[in-house]
Design an enzyme around this catalytic site. Sequence first.
Site, PDB file in Angstrom:
ATOM      1  CG  HIS A   1      -7.583  13.020  -8.912  1.00  0.00           C
ATOM      2  ND1 HIS A   1      -7.650  11.961  -8.033  1.00  0.00           N
ATOM      3  CD2 HIS A   1      -8.486  13.935  -8.478  1.00  0.00           C
ATOM      4  CE1 HIS A   1      -8.562  12.212  -7.111  1.00  0.00           C
ATOM      5  NE2 HIS A   1      -9.090  13.410  -7.350  1.00  0.00           N
TER       6      HIS A   1
ATOM      7  CG  ASP B   1      -1.986   1.100   1.109  1.00  0.00           C
ATOM      8  OD1 ASP B   1      -3.036   0.817   0.513  1.00  0.00           O
ATOM      9  OD2 ASP B   1      -1.749   2.218   1.601  1.00  0.00           O
TER      10      ASP B   1
ATOM     11  CD  GLU C   1      -4.480   4.159  -1.577  1.00  0.00           C
ATOM     12  OE1 GLU C   1      -4.689   4.559  -0.418  1.00  0.00           O
ATOM     13  OE2 GLU C   1      -5.314   4.243  -2.491  1.00  0.00           O
TER      14      GLU C   1
END
Length: 398
Positions: A275, A262, A305
């Site tokens: 973004h 992560d 993610e």
Amino acid sequence: MDFLDVPTVLKVSALFNLMAALAWLTLAQLFRIAPRAGRLMAAAHLARIVSQGCGDCLAGWPAPARQAVPEFALLGCVLLLLLALRRMLRSRQRPRDIAWIAGLGAAGIAAGLASGSGLAPQLASTVAVTVLGLMAVREVWRGIGDRLSAVVRIGTTLPFALLALLAFVHGAELLLVPGWEAHVLEGRLPTAARAVLWFVVTAAITLSLIALMIWRLIMRIQHLTHRDPLTGALNRRAFERALADGQAQLQRGRGFALVMIDIDHFKQINDRHGHPAGDAALQHCVRVWQAGLREIDCLGRLGGEEFCALLPLALPGDLATATVVAERLRASLAAQPLHWQGSELPLTASFGVALPVVGDAQGEVGLARADAELYRAKTEGRNRVCVALHLGGLGASS
């Protein structure tokens, strides 16, 4: 084959090559299917028309020109064919080796023409075509690899091997059969058997290239079906399929490890830089991690993610090796910041490593254990690797 009309065979061959050139151009220009390879193939077919001669159309030309046109055209045809083949197979090799062989062949043809010899230009082009044909065989065999059966590989490679063989046999004829120089200088047509054989090889090569193009399209569709469109990692469905396959192999004693990943503070990247920066960060992370993984390893994007790597192990239960890999991935990302709009964005990620459990058909238990270790890595400060040392245990931090 006295019953065959050689000029008719040559006209049929020319018509076939012309139609094939138009077909390749249509695929390349209108449908955008392998455009670069398609344009090269169209040029190769047009060069083949020139290389097979046209009877009396060169009758008024000087003898050196009558010799030069078909020899240079044949060499150019095979050169274009090999370049198209490399494009179609996405070969990473630079065409320097092809350029050297073609350049030497062209120089040999030119030197032979300058000497006034009838055999030397043909011999130079024949040697070059033989070598280029063998290189085409190598390209097809390596390009397909073990992704298709041996029968399909042999069938696809065979036309290029026949091309090299025909050129080699012709070279042997030039050296061993008397009277060929007069045959060349007089511009005689080939025999019916030779004309038909070359036409068959040309058609077979075209069909082989069409098969390679279809295979490439299928591979492309599979890639789009199985890959995350943003990062190129496996999508969740494809990764779950790979995990299920791994669990089946686990029953046979072939182990693997799971590494949950992560990206740390990913939301801050989106909030501060937008973004597009977040998308660039995801792509950057996948590039870095893929560089540190083997071809047999699977990296999937599970969502947002969050990623997971499936690492086949030489020894089932070799958790130490999986931990070393995870640590390498962590360190490589930390050492390579994202360059975004003139600034460096440092990136780190947290990792959770666990082994699967026999009998867990979908791998849910192994994923849950790796995810628990990932959560622990997050709570202990991020940018670290945590490992589940045994079933039911608390694990240890690395």
